[in-house]
Design a protein around this motif. Structure first.
Motif, mmCIF file in Angstrom:
data_model
loop_
_atom_site.group_PDB
_atom_site.id
_atom_site.type_symbol
_atom_site.label_atom_id
_atom_site.label_comp_id
_atom_site.label_asym_id
_atom_site.label_seq_id
_atom_site.Cartn_x
_atom_site.Cartn_y
_atom_site.Cartn_z
ATOM 1 N N LYS A 129 0.818 -1.217 0.000
ATOM 2 C CA LYS A 129 0.000 0.000 0.000
ATOM 3 C C LYS A 129 0.849 1.263 0.000
ATOM 4 C CE LYS A 129 -3.753 2.231 2.583
ATOM 5 N NZ LYS A 129 -4.681 2.080 3.746
ATOM 6 N N TYR A 130 1.836 1.333 0.905
ATOM 7 C CA TYR A 130 2.548 2.592 1.110
ATOM 8 C C TYR A 130 3.737 2.771 0.165
ATOM 9 C CZ TYR A 130 -0.402 2.706 5.248
ATOM 10 O OH TYR A 130 -1.487 2.704 6.091
ATOM 11 N N ILE A 131 4.324 1.684 -0.292
ATOM 12 C CA ILE A 131 5.372 1.816 -1.311
ATOM 13 C C ILE A 131 4.763 2.313 -2.619
ATOM 14 C CG2 ILE A 131 7.001 0.530 -2.760
ATOM 15 C CD1 ILE A 131 7.641 -1.207 -0.336
ATOM 16 N N SER A 132 3.568 1.836 -2.919
ATOM 17 C CA SER A 132 2.902 2.220 -4.167
ATOM 18 C C SER A 132 2.504 3.690 -4.190
ATOM 19 C CB SER A 132 1.662 1.341 -4.385
ATOM 20 O OG SER A 132 2.026 -0.009 -4.525
ATOM 21 N N GLU A 133 2.492 4.350 -3.041
ATOM 22 C CA GLU A 133 2.183 5.782 -2.990
ATOM 23 C C GLU A 133 3.263 6.630 -3.660
ATOM 24 O OE1 GLU A 133 -0.057 6.453 1.300
ATOM 25 O OE2 GLU A 133 2.094 6.726 1.118
ATOM 26 N N ALA A 134 4.469 6.149 -3.690
ATOM 27 C CA ALA A 134 5.605 6.955 -4.128
ATOM 28 C C ALA A 134 5.495 7.342 -5.599
ATOM 29 C CB ALA A 134 6.904 6.183 -3.894
ATOM 30 N N GLU A 135 6.009 8.537 -5.906
ATOM 31 C CA GLU A 135 6.017 8.983 -7.298
ATOM 32 C C GLU A 135 6.924 8.104 -8.147
ATOM 33 O OE1 GLU A 135 7.180 13.098 -7.133
ATOM 34 O OE2 GLU A 135 5.086 13.761 -7.095
ATOM 35 N N ASN A 136 8.069 7.742 -7.589
ATOM 36 C CA ASN A 136 8.992 6.829 -8.250
ATOM 37 C C ASN A 136 9.559 5.878 -7.210
ATOM 38 O OD1 ASN A 136 9.162 7.752 -11.099
ATOM 39 N ND2 ASN A 136 9.910 9.641 -10.169
ATOM 40 N N VAL A 137 9.807 4.645 -7.630
ATOM 41 C CA VAL A 137 10.390 3.652 -6.740
ATOM 42 C C VAL A 137 11.720 3.197 -7.330
ATOM 43 C CG1 VAL A 137 10.134 1.415 -5.603
ATOM 44 C CG2 VAL A 137 8.119 2.868 -5.987
ATOM 45 N N PHE A 138 12.798 3.528 -6.607
ATOM 46 C CA PHE A 138 14.140 3.088 -6.973
ATOM 47 C C PHE A 138 14.656 2.161 -5.879
ATOM 48 C CE2 PHE A 138 13.656 7.414 -8.718
ATOM 49 C CZ PHE A 138 13.902 7.172 -10.067
ATOM 50 N N THR A 139 15.640 1.372 -6.199
ATOM 51 C CA THR A 139 16.309 0.533 -5.205
ATOM 52 C C THR A 139 17.819 0.709 -5.358
ATOM 53 O OG1 THR A 139 16.546 -1.431 -6.612
ATOM 54 C CG2 THR A 139 14.465 -1.180 -5.387
ATOM 55 N N ILE A 140 18.562 0.245 -4.353
ATOM 56 C CA ILE A 140 20.015 0.372 -4.412
ATOM 57 C C ILE A 140 20.661 -0.795 -5.160
ATOM 58 C CG2 ILE A 140 20.097 1.691 -2.266
ATOM 59 C CD1 ILE A 140 21.239 -0.905 -0.949
ATOM 60 N N ALA A 141 19.876 -1.851 -5.439
ATOM 61 C CA ALA A 141 20.451 -3.027 -6.101
ATOM 62 C C ALA A 141 19.372 -3.804 -6.829
ATOM 63 C CB ALA A 141 21.143 -3.932 -5.083
ATOM 64 N N GLU A 142 19.770 -4.486 -7.885
ATOM 65 C CA GLU A 142 18.839 -5.322 -8.631
ATOM 66 C C GLU A 142 18.264 -6.421 -7.742
ATOM 67 O OE1 GLU A 142 16.499 -6.446 -11.735
ATOM 68 O OE2 GLU A 142 17.809 -4.678 -11.652
ATOM 69 N N ASN A 143 19.063 -6.896 -6.787
ATOM 70 C CA ASN A 143 18.592 -7.918 -5.858
ATOM 71 C C ASN A 143 17.404 -7.414 -5.048
ATOM 72 O OD1 ASN A 143 18.850 -10.521 -4.738
ATOM 73 N ND2 ASN A 143 19.919 -9.717 -2.953
ATOM 74 N N THR A 144 17.452 -6.154 -4.624
ATOM 75 C CA THR A 144 16.336 -5.556 -3.891
ATOM 76 C C THR A 144 15.115 -5.411 -4.795
ATOM 77 O OG1 THR A 144 17.919 -4.324 -2.539
ATOM 78 C CG2 THR A 144 15.637 -3.585 -2.471
ATOM 79 N N SER A 145 15.345 -5.011 -6.033
ATOM 80 C CA SER A 145 14.244 -4.879 -6.997
ATOM 81 C C SER A 145 13.558 -6.215 -7.254
ATOM 82 C CB SER A 145 14.768 -4.304 -8.315
ATOM 83 O OG SER A 145 15.084 -2.932 -8.189
ATOM 84 N N LYS A 146 14.345 -7.263 -7.339
ATOM 85 C CA LYS A 146 13.769 -8.593 -7.596
ATOM 86 C C LYS A 146 12.900 -9.041 -6.433
ATOM 87 C CE LYS A 146 17.396 -10.289 -10.723
ATOM 88 N NZ LYS A 146 18.544 -11.228 -10.870
ATOM 89 N N ARG A 147 13.365 -8.783 -5.220
ATOM 90 C CA ARG A 147 12.551 -9.142 -4.049
ATOM 91 C C ARG A 147 11.242 -8.355 -4.037
ATOM 92 N NH1 ARG A 147 16.957 -7.857 -0.008
ATOM 93 N NH2 ARG A 147 18.532 -9.485 -0.236
#
Length: 347
Positions: A129-147
């Motif tokens: 719910k709350y992550i989806s609020e963000a205008e943009n979602v970035f991560t520090i690593a592809e591993n984090t993005s995959k999770r």
């Protein structure tokens, strides 16, 4: 632009997360922005404290302070990622891993607590719910993005950043020791490297730098004494930044045994110092950088196999240098610079 960096901290614990937020603040200030770090304390046990921390994160309103508007929030760590702001951007280090990839593993503990499934499901619900609020979602690593995609179905973009003092990292020599600077902890698997020292057949040595719990430090010391490795393995303890730069500059290579790391500064530091890196197939983030046989080795987490790679580097120092140079070049190919990161975060 007035920018708040939202994060959390376990009191009296400083690590990579705190270093990163500090670097981001400095880089924003260099570019003429007003920036400050907004930190909330975090305690994950018992579960009641964890839930209270989540509520605390959500209750924080960073729309303005003292009558002055905050133009942008960059939220970086659970549960500070729940903060309210119309222009919130996430640069996510990781979610609460106890509820995700560490659930049910030897490195997790949430799954053995009362009402564990109920708490885990609530974390899933809030994250989505709350992550989806963000205008943009970035991560520090592809591993984090995959999770994030696997567990929450949320897409994100990876933004790599250089480690602290990367411009000071350099290569002087390829001496007879392999270096591993890290918090001493079972999930970092220093024990494996010490065990590998029993099986090496060359004169290669090992330097472990970092501090940890008394229990884990005692365990490593007992391993070293029991196997008569005092001349082979050095526990350097906590070292200064200057000492760390010197070790990197002169080591033969770097071992990074951590399990499912989010990003892994050690890999980047080693590459900026033109040193090859040994990691494992379950290393997580470091696998985004280490190419087996090109910039290091991806080897099974078995002591004898690690020992073979240590011996190889000792006997093939020209190859170690070639791997190290390949590692450094690969970082520039991945936009490893702060200008790129800041532009994306503020777009």
């Amino acid at each position: 632009m007035k920018i708040a960096i939202a994060t959390v901290q376990v009191p009296f614990v400083t690590g990579g997360a705190e270093i990163l937020t500090g670097m981001l603040k400095e880089e924003l200030l260099k570019r003429g922005h007003q920036a400050d770090i907004v930190t909330i304390p975090f305690k994950w046990y018992p579960n009641e404290s964890l839930l209270n921390s989540m509520m605390m994160g959500r209750m924080i309103d960073l729309s303005e302070v003292g009558g002055e508007k905050i133009d942008r929030v960059i939220a970086m760590k659970f549960p500070a990622i729940y903060v309210k702001h119309d222009h919130k951007v996430l640069w996510l280090m990781h979610q609460h891993r106890q509820a995700y990839d560490l659930w049910g593993t030897e490195y997790g503990d949430l799954h053995i607590t009362p009402d564990a499934i109920k708490v885990r499901d609530f974390i899933y619900e809030c994250d989505k719910k709350y992550i989806s609020e963000a205008e943009n979602v970035f991560t520090i690593a592809e591993n984090t993005s995959k999770r994030l995609k696997k567990y929450c179905g949320i897409d994100s973009v990876t933004l790599y950043h250089p480690p602290l003092n990367y411009e000071k990292l350099h290569c002087e020599d390829y001496k007879d020791f392999v270096f591993y600077p890290s918090r001493i902890n079972p999930i970092k698997r220093q024990r494996l490297l010490v065990e590998a020292a029993k099986y090496v057949r060359t004169g290669v040595k090992i330097v472990l730098a970092g501090s940890g719990s008394e229990t884990e430090m005692d365990h490593l010391e007992n391993m070293i004494k029991k196997n008569h490795l005092q001349e082979r393995v050095k526990l350097a303890g906590f070292i200064s930044e200057k000492e760390k730069l010197e070790y990197y500059a002169n080591c033969l290579g770097v071992y990074f045994g951590a399990y499912d790391e989010d990003y892994g500064y050690i890999t980047l530091e080693a590459f900026f110092a033109e040193k090859p890196v040994i990691v494992h197939p379950d290393a997580g983030g470091p696998l985004e950088f280490v190419e087996d046989g090109i910039s290091g080795f991806v080897v099974e987490a078995e002591a004898k196999k690690i020992a073979q790679k240590l011996d190889y580097l000792y006997e093939n120092r020209d190859k170690a240098a070639d791997m190290g140079r390949s590692g450094r070049k690969s970082l520039y190919d991945k936009h490893m610079d702060w200008d790129y990161v800041i532009d994306k975060l503020l777009q």
